[in-house]
Design an enzyme around this catalytic site. Structure first.
Site, PDB file in Angstrom:
ATOM      1  N   CYS A 133       3.709   8.432   0.320  1.00 38.85           N
ATOM      2  CA  CYS A 133       4.198   7.625   1.435  1.00 38.85           C
ATOM      3  C   CYS A 133       4.436   6.206   0.927  1.00 38.85           C
ATOM      4  CB  CYS A 133       3.154   7.643   2.551  1.00 38.85           C
ATOM      5  SG  CYS A 133       3.589   6.631   3.965  1.00 38.85           S
ATOM      6  N   CYS A 135       6.862  -6.345   8.793  1.00 38.93           N
ATOM      7  CA  CYS A 135       7.974  -5.668   9.458  1.00 38.93           C
ATOM      8  C   CYS A 135       8.473  -6.556  10.590  1.00 38.93           C
ATOM      9  CB  CYS A 135       7.480  -4.337  10.028  1.00 38.93           C
ATOM     10  SG  CYS A 135       8.752  -3.295  10.746  1.00 38.93           S
ATOM     11  N   CYS A 140      -1.116   6.576   9.420  1.00 44.94           N
ATOM     12  CA  CYS A 140       0.131   6.024   9.956  1.00 44.94           C
ATOM     13  C   CYS A 140      -0.167   4.753  10.730  1.00 44.94           C
ATOM     14  CB  CYS A 140       0.787   6.981  10.936  1.00 44.94           C
ATOM     15  SG  CYS A 140       0.940   8.634  10.351  1.00 44.94           S
ATOM     16  N   CYS A 183       1.526  -0.764  16.330  1.00 43.34           N
ATOM     17  CA  CYS A 183       1.510  -0.604  14.866  1.00 43.34           C
ATOM     18  C   CYS A 183       0.892  -1.820  14.188  1.00 43.34           C
ATOM     19  CB  CYS A 183       2.941  -0.395  14.379  1.00 43.34           C
ATOM     20  SG  CYS A 183       3.086  -0.272  12.586  1.00 43.34           S
ATOM     21  N   CYS A 243       6.554  -3.315  16.750  1.00 42.30           N
ATOM     22  CA  CYS A 243       6.079  -2.239  17.627  1.00 42.30           C
ATOM     23  C   CYS A 243       4.629  -2.562  18.008  1.00 42.30           C
ATOM     24  CB  CYS A 243       6.163  -0.889  16.918  1.00 42.30           C
ATOM     25  SG  CYS A 243       7.860  -0.436  16.488  1.00 42.30           S
ATOM     26  N   GLU A 279       0.823  -1.200   0.000  1.00 45.66           N
ATOM     27  CA  GLU A 279       0.000   0.000   0.000  1.00 45.66           C
ATOM     28  C   GLU A 279       0.863   1.259   0.000  1.00 45.66           C
ATOM     29  OE1 GLU A 279      -4.097  -1.551   1.994  1.00 45.66           O
ATOM     30  OE2 GLU A 279      -2.539  -0.951   3.375  1.00 45.66           O
TER      31      GLU A 279
HETATM   32  N1  SAH Z   1       9.427   1.803  10.565  1.00 47.27           N
HETATM   33  C1  SAH Z   1       9.480   3.214  10.386  1.00 47.27           C
HETATM   34  C2  SAH Z   1       8.505   3.746   9.338  1.00 47.27           C
HETATM   35  C3  SAH Z   1       7.092   3.214   9.353  1.00 47.27           C
HETATM   36  S1  SAH Z   1       6.044   3.771  10.661  1.00 47.27           S
HETATM   37  C4  SAH Z   1       9.290   3.925  11.698  1.00 47.27           C
HETATM   38  O1  SAH Z   1       8.967   3.276  12.684  1.00 47.27           O
HETATM   39  O2  SAH Z   1       9.531   5.129  11.773  1.00 47.27           O
HETATM   40  C5  SAH Z   1       5.837   5.497  10.439  1.00 47.27           C
HETATM   41  C6  SAH Z   1       5.377   6.220  11.691  1.00 47.27           C
HETATM   42  O3  SAH Z   1       4.042   5.838  12.050  1.00 47.27           O
HETATM   43  C7  SAH Z   1       6.237   5.955  12.925  1.00 47.27           C
HETATM   44  O4  SAH Z   1       6.541   7.161  13.572  1.00 47.27           O
HETATM   45  C8  SAH Z   1       5.314   5.127  13.813  1.00 47.27           C
HETATM   46  O5  SAH Z   1       5.646   5.295  15.176  1.00 47.27           O
HETATM   47  C9  SAH Z   1       3.962   5.692  13.450  1.00 47.27           C
HETATM   48  N2  SAH Z   1       2.830   4.822  13.755  1.00 47.27           N
HETATM   49  C10 SAH Z   1       2.771   3.480  13.711  1.00 47.27           C
HETATM   50  N3  SAH Z   1       1.548   3.039  14.027  1.00 47.27           N
HETATM   51  C11 SAH Z   1       0.788   4.147  14.264  1.00 47.27           C
HETATM   52  C12 SAH Z   1      -0.575   4.354  14.613  1.00 47.27           C
HETATM   53  N4  SAH Z   1      -1.417   3.332  14.741  1.00 47.27           N
HETATM   54  N5  SAH Z   1      -1.002   5.624  14.772  1.00 47.27           N
HETATM   55  C13 SAH Z   1      -0.169   6.673  14.580  1.00 47.27           C
HETATM   56  N6  SAH Z   1       1.126   6.532  14.232  1.00 47.27           N
HETATM   57  C14 SAH Z   1       1.599   5.287  14.077  1.00 47.27           C
END
Ligand code: SAH
Length: 342
Positions: A103, A110, A330, A117, A114, A90
């Site tokens: 984006c 991944c 995000c 996420c 986290c 996506e």
């Molecule tokens: N792996 C990289 C890029 C992908 S995530 C990273 O971690 O930076 C991009 C951003 O989205 C990161 O700052 C992450 O903390 C944030 N993110 C992930 N899940 C989210 C969610 N459910 N709501 C808001 N931000 C989120």
């Protein structure tokens, strides 16, 4: 047959030399493809005919197929792109104040896991090739002809620095003047803070964004297990140590999660942690999802958190996430994989 979009200018020059041709032809090829959008060697009139057919036998212009397009109320568009392995990736195009930011994803799933996420919950499926990263840009460029992509952010699925070699090749193609011709100022790599990888791209290969998301080691380890290997203190020390940044600054991303890291106390702690660090702070209100146990913060908690940072003279922005209504916000990419699993 290999894919043209895997090739940096330098690698393409080597291919041409091996075909017994002058390497300056590589630049011509790049211009046809990336600047004029011509994806047919036979139509490249300034190349010798023999070379055109030799190349046509070596390289393809295969791109991910646009299999789904979803429009958000806020003007963002989410593209579901089908790869030739049957996986879906996506990519989201976000128009905003004269910019069109794309984006892109670097992996399917991944490894970072986290907790908050969605992509993290899929687990790791595979790395995307450079061609599949560039393919996202090319596919959207073709589709959205009337909108010039002005910025690229590596904030989609995956951890870009965990796919370093392909990321670096993609960055080169994106920034090559004969290629996609983006200034590094318009390209942002977002990472959980893999410091070894960061050292190979900061500061001049891209703008750097680091996902902090917590103000102490225990809290960060709980949300982001990678903190055991790259702890908060090392990340902040690394950013403090960066030299020759000019006007460039590292961005820290901080996802605000209700009752987890969004209190005024957390905001104070964040100001202390980052005191004197040249940086920008992006606050991202959490996007809730049925796949995680976390909740979005209250608006007044976001405002209070933001105000504390501003009072301490930080450059801090609240980033309203785009395309939330179409699961393109995000951390929401990859829902489909999880839905399939349930
Ligand atoms: N792996 C990289 C890029 C992908 S995530 C990273 O971690 O930076 C991009 C951003 O989205 C990161 O700052 C992450 O903390 C944030 N993110 C992930 N899940 C989210 C969610 N459910 N709501 C808001 N931000 C989120």
């Amino acid at each position: 047959m290999d894919n043209f979009f895997n090739y940096t200018l330098e690698r393409l020059e080597t291919v041409l030399e091996n075909l017994g041709t002058k390497s300056y032809r590589a630049k011509q090829l790049f211009q046809w493809v990336y600047q004029r959008g011509v994806l047919d060697f036979y139509a490249m009139e300034n190349l010798p005919k023999a070379l055109r057919s030799a190349l046509a036998q070596e390289l393809s212009f295969e791109m991910p197929e646009v299999s789904e397009i979803v429009h958000s109320e806020d003007g963002s568009v989410k593209f579901g792109l089908l790869l030739n392995t049957g996986h879906l990736v996506e990519t989201v195009l976000m128009p905003e104040k004269g910019r069109n930011t794309l984006c892109v994803s670097t992996q399917i799933g991944c490894k970072m896991a986290c907790q908050f996420c969605v992509t993290g919950h899929i687990g790791f499926v595979r790395d995307l090739s450079a061609a599949e990263i560039i393919g996202q840009v090319m596919a959207v460029k073709r589709y959205a002809r009337n909108k010039r992509i002005t910025n690229i952010v590596f904030m989609g699925m995956g951890e870009p620095l965990d796919n370093l070699e392909n990321l670096m090749a993609a960055l080169e193609i994106i920034q090559e003047p004969a290629g996609l011709d983006f200034s590094y100022r318009r390209v942002t790599v977002s990472t959980v803070g893999l410091l070894d990888g960061l050292r190979s791209i900061a500061p001049k290969k891209a703008q750097i964004a680091i996902s902090l998301n917590a103000v102490n080691e225990a809290g960060r380890t709980e949300l982001m297990p990678i903190n055991r290997i790259y702890p908060l203190r090392d990340i902040v020390a690394y950013v403090r140590s960066l030299k020759n940044m000019g006007r460039q600054r590292v961005t820290f991303e901080y996802v605000l999660i209700k009752g987890v890291n969004d209190s005024p106390k957390d905001a104070q702690a964040l100001s202390e942690l980052l005191a004197g660090v040249r940086c920008k702070i992006n606050l991202i209100p959490y996007n809730a999802s049925p796949h995680t146990r976390f909740q979005a913060p209250e608006d007044n908690a976001v405002k209070a958190f933001h105000d504390i940072l501003l009072k301490r003279h930080f450059t801090a922005l609240v980033r309203e996430s785009h395309a939330k209504d179409i699961a393109g916000g995000c951390g929401q990419l990859g829902m489909k994989y999880l839905e399939g699993k349930r």
